[in-house]
Write an enzyme that holds these catalytic residues in place. Sequence first.
Site, PDB file in Angstrom:
ATOM      1  N   SER A  92     -14.998 -12.716 -26.151  1.00  0.00           N
ATOM      2  CA  SER A  92     -16.027 -12.123 -26.998  1.00  0.00           C
ATOM      3  C   SER A  92     -16.383 -12.952 -28.226  1.00  0.00           C
ATOM      4  O   SER A  92     -17.203 -12.538 -29.032  1.00  0.00           O
ATOM      5  CB  SER A  92     -15.578 -10.725 -27.444  1.00  0.00           C
ATOM      6  OG  SER A  92     -14.334 -10.838 -28.084  1.00  0.00           O
ATOM      7  N   THR A 194     -15.860  -8.761 -31.452  1.00  0.00           N
ATOM      8  CA  THR A 194     -16.292  -9.557 -32.605  1.00  0.00           C
ATOM      9  C   THR A 194     -15.161  -9.692 -33.631  1.00  0.00           C
ATOM     10  O   THR A 194     -14.494  -8.707 -33.947  1.00  0.00           O
ATOM     11  CB  THR A 194     -17.459  -8.831 -33.301  1.00  0.00           C
ATOM     12  OG1 THR A 194     -18.516  -8.742 -32.370  1.00  0.00           O
ATOM     13  CG2 THR A 194     -17.901  -9.544 -34.551  1.00  0.00           C
ATOM     14  N   ASP A 225     -25.679  -7.161 -34.670  1.00  0.00           N
ATOM     15  CA  ASP A 225     -25.495  -6.995 -36.111  1.00  0.00           C
ATOM     16  C   ASP A 225     -24.712  -8.129 -36.760  1.00  0.00           C
ATOM     17  O   ASP A 225     -24.848  -8.385 -37.961  1.00  0.00           O
ATOM     18  CB  ASP A 225     -24.708  -5.701 -36.379  1.00  0.00           C
ATOM     19  CG  ASP A 225     -23.319  -5.772 -35.732  1.00  0.00           C
ATOM     20  OD1 ASP A 225     -23.250  -6.058 -34.509  1.00  0.00           O
ATOM     21  OD2 ASP A 225     -22.313  -5.562 -36.430  1.00  0.00           O
ATOM     22  N   THR A 245     -17.623  -4.256 -36.150  1.00  0.00           N
ATOM     23  CA  THR A 245     -17.546  -4.659 -34.752  1.00  0.00           C
ATOM     24  C   THR A 245     -18.034  -3.485 -33.904  1.00  0.00           C
ATOM     25  O   THR A 245     -18.029  -2.346 -34.362  1.00  0.00           O
ATOM     26  CB  THR A 245     -16.106  -5.079 -34.360  1.00  0.00           C
ATOM     27  OG1 THR A 245     -16.091  -5.448 -32.982  1.00  0.00           O
ATOM     28  CG2 THR A 245     -15.101  -3.962 -34.587  1.00  0.00           C
TER      29      THR A 245
HETATM   30  N1  ASP Z   1     -21.151  -6.262 -32.825  1.00  0.00           N
HETATM   31  C1  ASP Z   1     -21.345  -7.201 -31.752  1.00  0.00           C
HETATM   32  C2  ASP Z   1     -22.779  -7.193 -31.334  1.00  0.00           C
HETATM   33  O1  ASP Z   1     -23.374  -6.130 -31.290  1.00  0.00           O
HETATM   34  C3  ASP Z   1     -20.538  -6.980 -30.538  1.00  0.00           C
HETATM   35  C4  ASP Z   1     -19.207  -6.331 -30.664  1.00  0.00           C
HETATM   36  O2  ASP Z   1     -18.572  -6.371 -31.708  1.00  0.00           O
HETATM   37  O3  ASP Z   1     -18.751  -5.754 -29.674  1.00  0.00           O
HETATM   38  O4  ASP Z   1     -23.291  -8.237 -30.989  1.00  0.00           O
END
Ligand code: ASP
Length: 336
Positions: A92, A194, A225, A245
Amino acid sequence: MKRRDFLHATSLTGIAVASGTALLSCENRETEAEASVANAEASFKITPIAIATWNVPDAVGKAWEILSDGGKALDAIEQGCRVEEANAEGQSVGIGGLPDRDGNVTLDACIMNSEGDYGAVVYLQNIKHPISVARKVMEETPHVLMAGKGAEQFAVSLGFEKENLLTEASRKAWEEWKVTSEYKPVINIENHDTIGMLAMDAAGNISGGCTTSGLAYKMAGRVGDSPIIGSGLFIDNEVGGATATGMGEEVLKTVGSFLIVELMRQGMSPQKACEEAIGRIVSKNKERLGDFQVAYIAMNKKGETGSYAIHPGFSVTRATEEEITNTNSKHYISDN
Ligand code: ASP
């Protein structure tokens, strides 16, 4: 839920611990009461601390190494985030990140320093360390946000190497996903997602960073985000910082990290501020809460920290002068 079973006590020597006990002059204060509140706020001891989303002891350990050596929070953030970006097993962040629907790994990252400067990259391909490119955007360009090919060309012009970020494991996972092509976000990917990191150095300065490959199998061109100031990350060195996250669309719609910092400015603890920001998302999504995860972490100027998630399974890694720990976060679903 944890990738590594981790509870690591470090023996720490040579930690620079500054004492912020200076009393403020009341010359320019309107009332003595005001001055006494300010004095109380200024009289806590400054001790370095680093925290990050998920179970990432190596990344936070790296940040701590820098902080405990008297280094700056900004360097701790960049170097800490780079550890996970270079970890090809993490699916990720950085190399090994799960691709978009078309099989392309596209990375988003941002960094913010204690002066309020910010730099970010979105939709960056072929470069393993978006956090470092984000820092270069902040420090070496008149801009704050660079995207796609332009960001890649900028990185290459500075000597960043181009490489294939799609590992065999992530390519296989994508091939399997293509059989149904059903888009359903995973609540908690393995053990982390994230990486959002906040650090305060011995001078009491706070910086933060956020790095991600975004949602797995997202539509080509989608940005979440994580690289967006105020959503995936916000720092105000007078107050503290927050990072996120999870489902980026929900964080973006509520400008979550900025909200948390502003709530802390009004006197809320980092914990309460994270709960309030999750509450905003919960109240708008009562019917579909089972579909996604969002989690926040926050830190204030006293080094107090907080975290809150919608679902169980989110954890926080924290490094202080005593130890590095990973603890499960409080979450809305079981609390209500
Ligand atoms: N926040 C991240 C996004 O939306 C992904 C994640 O943290 O799962 O790109």
